[in-house]
Enzyme design. Structure first.
Site, PDB file in Angstrom:
ATOM      1  N   GLU A   1      -1.012   9.466  -5.855  1.00 19.82           N
ATOM      2  CA  GLU A   1       0.114   8.531  -5.783  1.00 19.82           C
ATOM      3  C   GLU A   1       0.416   7.899  -7.144  1.00 19.82           C
ATOM      4  O   GLU A   1       1.572   7.616  -7.446  1.00 19.82           O
ATOM      5  CB  GLU A   1      -0.163   7.463  -4.711  1.00 19.82           C
ATOM      6  CG  GLU A   1      -0.105   8.058  -3.309  1.00 19.82           C
ATOM      7  CD  GLU A   1      -1.072   7.434  -2.329  1.00 19.82           C
ATOM      8  OE1 GLU A   1      -1.301   8.050  -1.270  1.00 19.82           O
ATOM      9  OE2 GLU A   1      -1.631   6.353  -2.612  1.00 19.82           O
TER      10      GLU A   1
ATOM     11  N   ASP B   1      -6.840   2.990   3.003  1.00 20.45           N
ATOM     12  CA  ASP B   1      -6.268   1.746   3.534  1.00 20.45           C
ATOM     13  C   ASP B   1      -7.335   0.651   3.580  1.00 20.45           C
ATOM     14  O   ASP B   1      -7.083  -0.510   3.247  1.00 20.45           O
ATOM     15  CB  ASP B   1      -5.717   1.955   4.961  1.00 20.45           C
ATOM     16  CG  ASP B   1      -4.665   3.045   5.004  1.00 20.45           C
ATOM     17  OD1 ASP B   1      -4.025   3.293   3.969  1.00 20.45           O
ATOM     18  OD2 ASP B   1      -4.486   3.658   6.069  1.00 20.45           O
TER      19      ASP B   1
ATOM     20  N   GLU C   1       0.852  -1.184   0.000  1.00 15.39           N
ATOM     21  CA  GLU C   1       0.000   0.000   0.000  1.00 15.39           C
ATOM     22  C   GLU C   1       0.889   1.235   0.000  1.00 15.39           C
ATOM     23  O   GLU C   1       1.691   1.427   0.904  1.00 15.39           O
ATOM     24  CB  GLU C   1      -0.903  -0.043   1.242  1.00 15.39           C
ATOM     25  CG  GLU C   1      -1.944   1.038   1.310  1.00 15.39           C
ATOM     26  CD  GLU C   1      -2.926   1.001   0.139  1.00 15.39           C
ATOM     27  OE1 GLU C   1      -3.011  -0.010  -0.579  1.00 15.39           O
ATOM     28  OE2 GLU C   1      -3.602   2.030  -0.075  1.00 15.39           O
TER      29      GLU C   1
HETATM   30  P1  ADP Z   1      -6.103   7.733   3.265  1.00 13.13           P
HETATM   31  O1  ADP Z   1      -4.741   7.145   3.084  1.00 13.13           O
HETATM   32  O2  ADP Z   1      -6.191   8.836   4.288  1.00 13.13           O
HETATM   33  O3  ADP Z   1      -7.149   6.723   3.444  1.00 13.13           O
HETATM   34  P2  ADP Z   1      -6.332   8.026   0.401  1.00 13.13           P
HETATM   35  O4  ADP Z   1      -6.167   9.218  -0.453  1.00 13.13           O
HETATM   36  O5  ADP Z   1      -5.350   6.930   0.230  1.00 13.13           O
HETATM   37  O6  ADP Z   1      -6.400   8.526   1.898  1.00 13.13           O
HETATM   38  O7  ADP Z   1      -7.775   7.376   0.161  1.00 13.13           O
HETATM   39  C1  ADP Z   1      -8.893   8.123   0.150  1.00 13.13           C
HETATM   40  C2  ADP Z   1      -9.975   7.319  -0.590  1.00 13.13           C
HETATM   41  O8  ADP Z   1     -11.091   7.207   0.262  1.00 13.13           O
HETATM   42  C3  ADP Z   1     -10.481   7.991  -1.846  1.00 13.13           C
HETATM   43  O9  ADP Z   1      -9.745   7.550  -2.962  1.00 13.13           O
HETATM   44  C4  ADP Z   1     -11.921   7.562  -1.928  1.00 13.13           C
HETATM   45  O10 ADP Z   1     -12.030   6.396  -2.711  1.00 13.13           O
HETATM   46  C5  ADP Z   1     -12.273   7.207  -0.490  1.00 13.13           C
HETATM   47  N1  ADP Z   1     -13.170   8.190   0.130  1.00 13.13           N
HETATM   48  C6  ADP Z   1     -12.857   9.443   0.516  1.00 13.13           C
HETATM   49  N2  ADP Z   1     -13.948  10.060   1.031  1.00 13.13           N
HETATM   50  C7  ADP Z   1     -14.971   9.175   0.979  1.00 13.13           C
HETATM   51  C8  ADP Z   1     -16.354   9.215   1.353  1.00 13.13           C
HETATM   52  N3  ADP Z   1     -16.900  10.307   1.888  1.00 13.13           N
HETATM   53  N4  ADP Z   1     -17.106   8.106   1.151  1.00 13.13           N
HETATM   54  C9  ADP Z   1     -16.555   6.987   0.604  1.00 13.13           C
HETATM   55  N5  ADP Z   1     -15.263   6.906   0.217  1.00 13.13           N
HETATM   56  C10 ADP Z   1     -14.478   7.978   0.400  1.00 13.13           C
END
Ligand code: ADP
Length: 510
Positions: free
Chosen positions: A312, A470, A281
């Site tokens: 990324e 994650d 990841e």
């Molecule tokens: P983190 O590492 O903090 O989890 P990422 O950028 O890797 O952040 O992942 C964020 C992902 O979470 C986004 O790509 C999206 O698919 C999902 N996401 C973000 N907000 C929401 C939401 N309100 N409802 C559902 N999925 C979400």
């Protein structure tokens, strides 16, 4: 694409994966975990902190603009600077002293598990997997308390020269301090009027003090490494935290030493069983040399699966020499999704992967090397399961069990996501990557890869956004492994060897 159809597919996929998770013997998760200590600052908290120091001393320190937190005055200077402007900031600290000082002089409202491996471990344990083996090189007594208190969550430990598995609270290193990140939130309108400071905070934001103790090493204790072959049975591993590798260390070691050792660990894990699969990841990695090294020397040719978000993907493409494509991914725009898809294919091939899973707000794309072990429907089920899991994480800020996920099946599939995918259909059908009907199913067939594309559930007012990415990657990868294992067991059964493999009684075919 039909919204109601995708809702139904989400429901079916949830039950399908849920039913098959018990096939897994277990998952290994390493390396990074930390404690996030969260404090929402009030006016009196700020005044209390300001009054601990001389006005002049603070003014001098803010003028210096400390780039790291060496002592409490550095912290206060950066806090005042951040609050005055309402500007988010993240400042590193290289000792645990500031943690002790903040605990004594400020305290926190609540603390939670942080770090990808820590978050994923707790999530998988709460999904009820038979076994989740976490490995955190810097597992302190305090850190161990943040792991889910469940019997299926274990950490390796050497006892009497033998590797044993115990709950983290019985496997921590007594000699090590904790890695604690402090998240200091403040709200717009907060008045600060004391000790020579007078301003009103212009917007909501936060200061993060990120802990990077000098002793932090992405490594595996030698005795443990030597006995890693006795850690099984396990079906796969989710590895993260490589971004912590530094170019040089004070003791003369360099990133090359840690990369070499990381690869050796991967090789030993892969030797556990021929079907063992490894997912990495990714997260943001500022240092370009480290970013490229992780991709080319750790990921490429060694692991099977990569999970990442849009930014990324762009960053990875950039260090691998695809500047234009990287730019197109970041620009998003009309062709953003096409660039994203093409970028994922580049990563799949250049890094010799079996699977690249990209998650965006509203849809996921998973590209697969030809010869991957499941049908596209099975891959799609794994992705849909992770979409419902993500919705739970967004809705509640945490996932306590499979019942929670079932409840968030009610979160709607993103209309915006569906719209984005509808635009992508023209490209796929036009290039003869699939027929319009195949696209409706989310299936794409390239000449040198396959792909699955799904619209995902999105929570309109999320309770928290930490750890959703994650959850998506870990959920989909674990779901996929469960289906691979189910199919293997099915085959073994068909050839008369079923009794050799433990199977859940409720398991059934597709
Ligand atoms: P983190 O590492 O903090 O989890 P990422 O950028 O890797 O952040 O992942 C964020 C992902 O979470 C986004 O790509 C999206 O698919 C999902 N996401 C973000 N907000 C929401 C939401 N309100 N409802 C559902 N999925 C979400």
């Amino acid at each position: 694409m039909d919204l109601e159809e995708w809702e139904q597919r989400h429901r079916e996929a949830f039950y399908e994966i849920k039913e098959n998770l018990p096939y897994l013997d277990g998952m290994f998760v390493a390396y990074n975990s930390n404690i996030d200590a969260i404090k929402h600052l009030t006016a009196s908290d700020v005044c209390h902190l300001l009054e601990l120091f001389e006005d002049n001393a603070l003014q001098e320190r803010t003028a210096v603009y400390p780039r790291e937190i060496g002592e409490p005055l550095d912290f206060l200077a950066r806090l005042v600077l951040s609050m005055r402007e309402g500007k988010a900031a993240e400042v590193p600290t290289y000792t645990a002293d500031i943690h002790a000082w903040l605990k004594e002089n400020l305290g926190f409202d609540y603390a939670r598990m942080g770090g990808q491996a820590g978050i994923i471990t707790n999530l998988l344990a709460r999904l009820g997997l038979n076994k989740v083996v976490a490995y955190v090189p810097w597992l302190s007594e305090e850190q161990a308390e943040y792991f889910a208190k469940s019997k299926n969550l274990l950490h390796p430990k050497i006892e009497g020269r033998k590797l044993v598995l115990k709950h983290p609270t019985e496997a921590f290193r007594p000699d090590i301090e904790s890695k604690v990140n402090w998240i200091l939130e403040y709200s717009k309108g907060l008045p600060v009027d004391c000790a020579g400071e007078k301003f009103t905070v212009p917007r909501d934001n936060r200061l993060i003090i990120s802990s990077r103790p000098k002793w932090l090493r992405l490594d595996m204790a030698r005795e443990l490494y030597e006995q890693l072959d006795s850690i099984g049975p396990l079906d796969g591993a989710i590895l993260s935290g490589y971004q912590m590798i530094k170019e040089e260390y004070e003791d003369g070691s360099t990133y090359k030493d840690y990369v070499k050792n990381s690869v050796k660990v991967i090789e030993k894990l892969r030797a556990l069983n021929p079907e063992f699969r490894i997912h990495v990841e990714l997260t943001s990695i500022q240092n370009r040399l480290i970013r490229r090294t992780i991709l080319e020397d750790i990921v490429a040719g060694h692991v099977h699966s990569l999970g990442l978000d849009t930014v990324e993907v762009a960053n990875a493409l950039n260090v691998l020499g695809y500047e234009e494509l990287s730019y197109a991914v970041i620009q998003k725009g009309e062709n953003g999704i096409i660039a994203l898809y093409q970028g994922a294919i580049r990563l799949l091939h250049d890094l010799s992967l079996e699977r690249v899973h990209v998650h965006c707000l509203g849809f996921y794309i998973c590209v697969l090397a030809k010869g991957h072990p499941l049908t596209l429907k099975e891959h799609r089920d794994a992705l849909l399961f992770s979409s419902t899991l993500a919705a739970t994480q967004a809705l509640q800020g945490k996932v306590l069990g499979l019942e929670d996920i079932e409840a968030s099946l009610k979160v709607p599939v993103s209309e915006k996501g569906l719209e984005d995918l509808d635009n992508f259909r023209l490209y796929c059908v036009g290039r003869k990557l699939c027929t319009p009907e195949e696209f409706e199913y989310g299936y794409v067939y390239g000449s040198d890869h396959d792909a699955v594309i799904i619209p995902s559930k999105v929570v309109s007012q999320p309770k928290a956004t930490v750890g959703i990415g994650d959850a998506i990657s870990a959920g989909a990868f674990t779901g996929m492994l469960a289906l691979i294992k189910r199919n293997m067991v099915g085959k073994a059964g068909a050839s008369g060897r079923k009794e050799e493999v433990s199977t859940p009684s409720s398991a059934s075919g597709p």
